[in-house]
Design a protein around this motif. Structure first.
Motif, mmCIF file in Angstrom:
data_model
loop_
_atom_site.group_PDB
_atom_site.id
_atom_site.type_symbol
_atom_site.label_atom_id
_atom_site.label_comp_id
_atom_site.label_asym_id
_atom_site.label_seq_id
_atom_site.Cartn_x
_atom_site.Cartn_y
_atom_site.Cartn_z
ATOM 1 N N SER A 186 12.000 7.538 6.321
ATOM 2 C CA SER A 186 11.668 6.521 7.326
ATOM 3 C C SER A 186 12.526 5.277 7.162
ATOM 4 O O SER A 186 12.861 4.593 8.136
ATOM 5 N N LEU A 187 12.889 4.965 5.914
ATOM 6 C CA LEU A 187 13.648 3.738 5.653
ATOM 7 C C LEU A 187 15.154 3.909 5.863
ATOM 8 O O LEU A 187 15.873 2.911 5.969
ATOM 9 N N ILE A 188 15.648 5.140 5.897
ATOM 10 C CA ILE A 188 17.090 5.366 6.024
ATOM 11 C C ILE A 188 17.621 4.720 7.305
ATOM 12 O O ILE A 188 18.667 4.077 7.297
ATOM 13 N N GLY A 189 16.905 4.837 8.397
ATOM 14 C CA GLY A 189 17.371 4.236 9.647
ATOM 15 C C GLY A 189 17.150 2.743 9.716
ATOM 16 O O GLY A 189 17.761 2.041 10.534
ATOM 17 N N THR A 217 19.388 -1.314 2.045
ATOM 18 C CA THR A 217 18.836 -2.110 0.935
ATOM 19 C C THR A 217 17.415 -1.653 0.623
ATOM 20 O O THR A 217 17.028 -1.533 -0.545
ATOM 21 N N ALA A 218 16.619 -1.377 1.683
ATOM 22 C CA ALA A 218 15.248 -0.921 1.485
ATOM 23 C C ALA A 218 15.232 0.434 0.789
ATOM 24 O O ALA A 218 14.382 0.705 -0.077
ATOM 25 N N VAL A 219 16.180 1.318 1.123
ATOM 26 C CA VAL A 219 16.276 2.638 0.481
ATOM 27 C C VAL A 219 16.579 2.468 -0.999
ATOM 28 O O VAL A 219 15.951 3.092 -1.864
ATOM 29 N N VAL A 220 17.569 1.619 -1.317
ATOM 30 C CA VAL A 220 17.941 1.386 -2.719
ATOM 31 C C VAL A 220 16.776 0.781 -3.492
ATOM 32 O O VAL A 220 16.482 1.176 -4.623
ATOM 33 N N LEU A 221 16.095 -0.185 -2.879
ATOM 34 C CA LEU A 221 14.957 -0.823 -3.549
ATOM 35 C C LEU A 221 13.820 0.180 -3.780
ATOM 36 O O LEU A 221 13.172 0.163 -4.834
ATOM 37 N N LEU A 224 0.833 -1.192 0.000
ATOM 38 C CA LEU A 224 0.000 0.000 0.000
ATOM 39 C C LEU A 224 0.876 1.254 0.000
ATOM 40 O O LEU A 224 0.604 2.214 -0.706
ATOM 41 N N THR A 225 1.966 1.226 0.761
ATOM 42 C CA THR A 225 2.885 2.366 0.810
ATOM 43 C C THR A 225 3.532 2.590 -0.548
ATOM 44 O O THR A 225 3.666 3.730 -1.006
ATOM 45 N N LEU A 226 3.936 1.523 -1.208
ATOM 46 C CA LEU A 226 4.538 1.652 -2.539
ATOM 47 C C LEU A 226 3.527 2.222 -3.539
ATOM 48 O O LEU A 226 3.870 3.062 -4.376
ATOM 49 N N PHE A 227 2.284 1.768 -3.464
ATOM 50 C CA PHE A 227 1.244 2.282 -4.353
ATOM 51 C C PHE A 227 1.023 3.773 -4.105
ATOM 52 O O PHE A 227 0.919 4.553 -5.044
ATOM 53 N N MET A 228 0.959 4.162 -2.833
ATOM 54 C CA MET A 228 0.761 5.567 -2.487
ATOM 55 C C MET A 228 1.945 6.424 -2.941
ATOM 56 O O MET A 228 1.783 7.585 -3.292
ATOM 57 N N ALA A 229 3.157 5.845 -2.933
ATOM 58 C CA ALA A 229 4.351 6.591 -3.327
ATOM 59 C C ALA A 229 4.322 6.988 -4.797
ATOM 60 O O ALA A 229 4.824 8.051 -5.175
ATOM 61 N N ILE A 230 3.746 6.151 -5.652
ATOM 62 C CA ILE A 230 3.730 6.478 -7.090
ATOM 63 C C ILE A 230 2.425 7.110 -7.544
ATOM 64 O O ILE A 230 2.337 7.612 -8.648
ATOM 65 N N SER A 231 1.390 7.090 -6.707
ATOM 66 C CA SER A 231 0.099 7.644 -7.103
ATOM 67 C C SER A 231 -0.204 8.958 -6.396
ATOM 68 O O SER A 231 -1.344 9.375 -6.359
ATOM 69 N N GLN A 232 0.808 9.587 -5.835
ATOM 70 C CA GLN A 232 0.713 10.869 -5.143
ATOM 71 C C GLN A 232 -0.220 10.821 -3.935
ATOM 72 O O GLN A 232 -0.762 11.827 -3.506
ATOM 73 N N GLY A 233 -0.374 9.612 -3.368
ATOM 74 C CA GLY A 233 -1.115 9.480 -2.115
ATOM 75 C C GLY A 233 -0.226 9.835 -0.924
ATOM 76 O O GLY A 233 -0.710 10.198 0.137
ATOM 77 N N MET A 234 1.070 9.725 -1.133
ATOM 78 C CA MET A 234 2.040 10.051 -0.089
ATOM 79 C C MET A 234 3.344 10.433 -0.767
ATOM 80 O O MET A 234 3.706 9.856 -1.793
ATOM 81 N N ASP A 235 4.036 11.402 -0.219
ATOM 82 C CA ASP A 235 5.310 11.811 -0.778
ATOM 83 C C ASP A 235 6.341 10.707 -0.536
ATOM 84 O O ASP A 235 6.544 10.288 0.605
#
Length: 198
Positions: free
Chosen positions: A20-23, A27-31, A2-13
């Motif tokens: 949030s993933l930096i800490g 690997t999650a940041v790169v992905l 759901l977070t990935l979908f929101m990231a590309i559909s302008q539901g969430m920046d």
């Protein structure tokens, strides 16, 4: 997901998600970055790909249509040459009006001419149109080119040519009428002057 979908559909920046993933995991940041780049480029390029495919397909259709048109024309010319040979039983390489009349009685000529849009009910007019050099005989070139020109509905170029020729003819008739009127006036004046002398 759901977070990935929101990231590309302008539901969430997606920058917030990235922070949030930096800490959590590099690997999650790169992905996430890879996911965003791939999806954005895919979304941006998809319409271009469809447009290119449509343009290529239309271009291919035009090429195919042009090839088919040439093949159809070649087939019609070959058929007309065969029909000419059938009508020219004496091998004179010329057709008279009587030959064309006899040819119209055969289903091959009449049927083919009707199929390409040439009316065969007025044989004399058809013969006169085909006899371009007005010799009373039609050779192979006159027959084929005449039938191909009469084939189908009138083309805009032919209509424009007829209109232009009609305009020239009307102008020539007007000029001739003026010249005739001037000559008549001059003759009348000469005859009046001649009577005055006597």
């Amino acid at each position: 997901m759901l977070t990935l979908f929101m990231a590309i559909s302008q539901g969430m920046d997606w920058g917030i998600i990235l922070n949030s993933l930096i800490g959590v995991s590099e690997t999650a940041v790169v992905l996430l970055l890879l996911y965003v780049v791939i999806t954005i480029f895919a979304v941006l390029n998809a319409p271009c790909l469809f447009c290119n495919t449509a343009i290529e397909s239309a271009s291919a259709d035009k090429d195919v249509a042009a090839v088919r048109q040439v093949q159809l024309k070649n087939h019609q010319v070959a058929t007309l040459k065969n029909i000419f040979s059938e009508i020219d039983r004496n091998n004179l390489h010329k057709l008279s009006f009587e030959d064309v009349c006899k040819g119209m009685d055969t289903p091959a000529l009449a049927g083919f001419l009707e199929s390409i849009g040439i009316r065969t009910d007025d044989v004399w007019t058809l013969f006169m149109l085909l006899d371009s050099d007005e010799t009373g005989l039609i050779d192979l070139d006159e027959f084929v080119s005449g039938c191909m020109q009469l084939h189908g509905p009138a083309k805009s170029m032919q209509m424009a040519k007829m209109s232009h020729e009609n305009k020239l003819t009307r102008q020539a008739v007007k000029d001739l009428s003026k010249d005739f009127a001037a000559c008549m006036t001059m003759l009348i004046q000469m005859s009046e002057n001649g009577h005055e002398r006597f």
